[in-house]
Design a protein around this motif. Structure first.
Motif, mmCIF file in Angstrom:
data_model
loop_
_atom_site.group_PDB
_atom_site.id
_atom_site.type_symbol
_atom_site.label_atom_id
_atom_site.label_comp_id
_atom_site.label_asym_id
_atom_site.label_seq_id
_atom_site.Cartn_x
_atom_site.Cartn_y
_atom_site.Cartn_z
ATOM 1 N N THR A 34 0.808 -1.325 0.124
ATOM 2 C CA THR A 34 0.114 0.036 -0.041
ATOM 3 C C THR A 34 0.790 1.360 0.049
ATOM 4 O OG1 THR A 34 -1.848 -1.224 1.299
ATOM 5 C CG2 THR A 34 -1.838 1.005 1.113
ATOM 6 N N GLU A 49 1.010 4.596 14.665
ATOM 7 C CA GLU A 49 1.054 3.390 13.376
ATOM 8 C C GLU A 49 0.120 2.535 13.382
ATOM 9 O OE1 GLU A 49 4.526 0.416 11.704
ATOM 10 O OE2 GLU A 49 5.091 1.835 13.509
ATOM 11 N N VAL A 50 -0.279 2.032 14.603
ATOM 12 C CA VAL A 50 -1.370 1.006 14.459
ATOM 13 C C VAL A 50 -2.546 1.541 14.084
ATOM 14 C CG1 VAL A 50 -2.556 -0.798 15.800
ATOM 15 C CG2 VAL A 50 -0.337 -0.458 16.328
ATOM 16 N N THR A 51 -2.959 2.626 14.541
ATOM 17 C CA THR A 51 -4.146 3.027 14.192
ATOM 18 C C THR A 51 -4.339 3.639 12.820
ATOM 19 O OG1 THR A 51 -4.614 3.719 16.413
ATOM 20 C CG2 THR A 51 -5.959 4.921 14.871
ATOM 21 N N ARG A 53 -2.594 2.352 10.298
ATOM 22 C CA ARG A 53 -2.552 1.340 9.465
ATOM 23 C C ARG A 53 -4.138 0.784 9.389
ATOM 24 N NH1 ARG A 53 2.287 -1.250 7.760
ATOM 25 N NH2 ARG A 53 4.087 -0.326 8.795
ATOM 26 N N LYS A 54 -4.673 0.743 10.471
ATOM 27 C CA LYS A 54 -6.030 0.098 10.374
ATOM 28 C C LYS A 54 -7.037 1.154 9.589
ATOM 29 C CE LYS A 54 -6.004 -2.162 14.879
ATOM 30 N NZ LYS A 54 -6.393 -2.341 16.196
ATOM 31 N N GLU A 55 -6.800 2.394 9.924
ATOM 32 C CA GLU A 55 -7.567 3.501 9.058
ATOM 33 C C GLU A 55 -7.377 3.311 7.622
ATOM 34 O OE1 GLU A 55 -10.475 6.463 8.183
ATOM 35 O OE2 GLU A 55 -10.102 5.009 9.931
ATOM 36 N N ALA A 57 -6.539 0.608 6.146
ATOM 37 C CA ALA A 57 -6.868 -0.718 5.673
ATOM 38 C C ALA A 57 -8.618 -0.548 5.527
ATOM 39 C CB ALA A 57 -6.601 -1.707 6.606
ATOM 40 N N ARG A 58 -9.136 0.060 6.486
ATOM 41 C CA ARG A 58 -10.680 0.388 6.338
ATOM 42 C C ARG A 58 -11.002 1.248 5.309
ATOM 43 N NH1 ARG A 58 -14.394 4.017 7.001
ATOM 44 N NH2 ARG A 58 -12.984 5.807 7.426
ATOM 45 N N ARG A 59 -10.423 2.102 5.050
ATOM 46 C CA ARG A 59 -10.445 2.919 3.614
ATOM 47 C C ARG A 59 -10.386 2.301 2.439
ATOM 48 N NH1 ARG A 59 -9.335 9.329 4.407
ATOM 49 N NH2 ARG A 59 -9.928 9.507 6.567
#
Length: 66
Positions: A34, A49-51, A53-55, A57-59
């Motif tokens: 990505t 960093e964790v949040t 990556r999650k955001e 991935a969500r998008r």
């Protein structure tokens, strides 16, 4: 530019979130799946960093559903 035997050069990418083309210095060996442009990263704000990556991935998942 050479760094530790790994070729570094400006590479063209397409932002996974907005689709805009951008250039970033990178190697051919280490390319994350990505790629996100600086403008999209700035819009995501100061996420850890964790949040972040999650955001992202969500998008990406939401884009696939559209």
């Amino acid at each position: 530019m050479l760094s530790l035997g790994i070729a570094m050069a400006p590479r063209d990418f397409k932002c996974s979130l907005c689709g805009r083309k951008f250039t970033r210095v990178s190697t051919d060996l280490i390319l994350p799946e990505t790629q996100v442009c600086d403008d999209c990263l700035a819009k995501l704000g100061p996420l850890d960093e964790v949040t972040l990556r999650k955001e992202i991935a969500r998008r990406l998942a939401a884009q696939k559903q559209e």
